[in-house]
Enzyme design. Structure first.
Site, PDB file in Angstrom:
ATOM      1  N   ASP A  47     -22.368   9.977  -4.008  1.00  0.00           N
ATOM      2  CA  ASP A  47     -21.707  10.299  -5.276  1.00  0.00           C
ATOM      3  C   ASP A  47     -21.575   9.025  -6.091  1.00  0.00           C
ATOM      4  OD1 ASP A  47     -20.125  11.058  -7.372  1.00  0.00           O
ATOM      5  OD2 ASP A  47     -18.416  11.719  -6.172  1.00  0.00           O
ATOM      6  N   HIS A  48     -22.498   8.825  -7.035  1.00  0.00           N
ATOM      7  CA  HIS A  48     -22.512   7.628  -7.872  1.00  0.00           C
ATOM      8  C   HIS A  48     -22.609   8.019  -9.334  1.00  0.00           C
ATOM      9  CE1 HIS A  48     -23.500   3.789  -5.457  1.00  0.00           C
ATOM     10  NE2 HIS A  48     -22.881   4.641  -4.659  1.00  0.00           N
ATOM     11  N   THR A  70     -12.579   4.160  -1.424  1.00  0.00           N
ATOM     12  CA  THR A  70     -11.955   3.466  -2.550  1.00  0.00           C
ATOM     13  C   THR A  70     -12.953   3.069  -3.627  1.00  0.00           C
ATOM     14  OG1 THR A  70     -12.106   1.386  -1.310  1.00  0.00           O
ATOM     15  CG2 THR A  70     -10.033   2.607  -1.188  1.00  0.00           C
ATOM     16  N   GLY A  71     -14.252   3.267  -3.383  1.00  0.00           N
ATOM     17  CA  GLY A  71     -15.237   3.146  -4.448  1.00  0.00           C
ATOM     18  C   GLY A  71     -15.679   1.726  -4.744  1.00  0.00           C
ATOM     19  N   GLU A  72     -16.487   1.617  -5.795  1.00  0.00           N
ATOM     20  CA  GLU A  72     -17.041   0.346  -6.250  1.00  0.00           C
ATOM     21  C   GLU A  72     -16.871   0.235  -7.757  1.00  0.00           C
ATOM     22  OE1 GLU A  72     -19.354   2.725  -5.123  1.00  0.00           O
ATOM     23  OE2 GLU A  72     -19.184   2.294  -2.984  1.00  0.00           O
ATOM     24  N   ASN A 113     -19.382   2.009 -10.273  1.00  0.00           N
ATOM     25  CA  ASN A 113     -19.234   3.380 -10.747  1.00  0.00           C
ATOM     26  C   ASN A 113     -17.893   3.642 -11.415  1.00  0.00           C
ATOM     27  OD1 ASN A 113     -21.742   4.335  -9.416  1.00  0.00           O
ATOM     28  ND2 ASN A 113     -20.609   3.812  -7.559  1.00  0.00           N
ATOM     29  N   GLY A 152     -13.252  -1.874   7.419  1.00  0.00           N
ATOM     30  CA  GLY A 152     -12.465  -2.944   8.004  1.00  0.00           C
ATOM     31  C   GLY A 152     -11.272  -2.381   8.737  1.00  0.00           C
ATOM     32  N   ALA A 157      -8.436  -0.602   6.596  1.00  0.00           N
ATOM     33  CA  ALA A 157      -8.892   0.686   6.085  1.00  0.00           C
ATOM     34  C   ALA A 157      -9.019   1.708   7.206  1.00  0.00           C
ATOM     35  CB  ALA A 157     -10.223   0.519   5.357  1.00  0.00           C
TER      36      ALA A 157
END
Length: 318
Positions: free
Chosen positions: A37-38, A104-106, A109, A173, A176
């Site tokens: 999903d981007h 948590t996304g980037e 996007n 990590g 998370a």
């Protein structure tokens, strides 16, 4: 026994190609689907980025496999109340065979609306609040919420599946992973990281499912496959938090110049040696994963599916 699914890459393929790949995956014996999903591809060379919820609607009519987003960020680009409606509708279309994978996304996007890109601890806090809203809306009750990060007023979902959509949380990590254990119905990660899986289970994940994914580049010419993987996915070998903070595909293209073909060859299984492909997926099984999703890099999808149908999946299940 672990299951094996196929990972649809929206960054590389058109909606029609993704649907065709899903059909081929089902025919080849894969048991489930992931789909990315981007809003943007990682760089312009990948070339695509369709709206995932439209593609999921098409998948619901094309195949009988379960589908999961890997992953959706319900933080900035799309409000969690809207994600809740999209996920609920997808679950109805798929007859309950839908899971919502979240993370948590980037910035790539999520920054497109001009809002601030929060630091990682804040994003985890936002994710927890977002999931509270989504799960409340999954009850079908009218919902109002006035929290630190989100506001919802008098919202109610009318189109709902028989059971609430399971929500799996992506983690890379230890912090998370602990959050995923506490708020998720399962864990998603992209490396066969046994200590991370153990931390998730000890932190409250217990027997919740753990899902992993990897990329390969099947081809009869191994060096050509390495070049393809490097051209399209050198971004995956970027260090540290660059994947989370670089804002545009052009920045990723610039950063990817630092990644060599040799680095990609060491990290990505390329070529047509069945032993190498079996070993790459088995690493996830040995680390305690319940389902492993594999993505074929590049355009030679039919050859990949024939190879996995005849040479790889039977051995993995033997």
């Amino acid at each position: 026994m672990a299951g094996f699914g196929y990972f649809l890459s929206c960054e590389e393929h058109t909606p029609a190609e993704l649907v065709d790949q899903a059909r081929m995956a089902e025919q080849a014996g894969f048991e489930s689907l992931w789909i990315s999903d981007h809003y943007h591809p990682w760089h312009d060379g990948q070339g695509q980025s369709p709206f995932v919820w439209s593609v999921i609607g098409a998948l619901s009519q094309a195949v009988s496999l379960p589908v999961e987003t890997a992953v959706t960020s319900p933080l900035v680009r799309t409000h969690p109340a809207v994600i809740a409606q999209a996920a609920a509708t997808s679950a109805v279309q798929l007859g309950g065979r839908f899971r919502l994978g979240v993370g948590t996304g980037e910035a790539l996007n999520e920054h497109i609306l001009g809002t601030v890109w929060p630091e990682a601890p804040v994003r985890l806090e936002m994710l927890e609040e977002a999931l509270q809203i989504i799960r409340q809306l999954f009850t079908g009750e009218q919902t109002s919420h006035h929290g630190r990060h989100y506001t919802v007023e008098n919202a109610r979902l009318y189109t709902l599946p028989d059971e609430p959509v399971p929500i799996d949380v992506s983690a890379f990590g230890p912090q998370a992973a602990e959050v995923a254990a506490r708020i998720g119905d399962g864990l998603i990660t992209m490396m066969p990281d046994e200590p991370l899986v153990e931390r998730f289970r000890r932190g409250g994940g217990g027997t919740k499912p753990v899902y992993g994914g990897l990329k390969v580049c099947w081809g009869t010419d191994e060096r050509a496959a390495v070049r393809t993987a490097h051209r399209l996915w050198a971004t995956e070998q970027l260090p540290g938090e660059l994947l989370q903070v670089l804002p545009t595909p052009a920045h990723f293209a610039q950063a990817s110049q630092l990644v060599t073909e040799e680095q990609v060859a060491q990290a990505v299984t390329c070529g047509d040696d069945p032993d190498a492909h079996v070993e790459a997926l088995s690493a996830f099984v040995d680390a305690g994963f319940d389902t492993v999703y594999v993505n074929q890099v590049g355009k030679d999808q039919q050859g990949f599916f024939d190879f996995y149908r005849t040479k790889v999946l039977p051995r993995l299940r033997d």
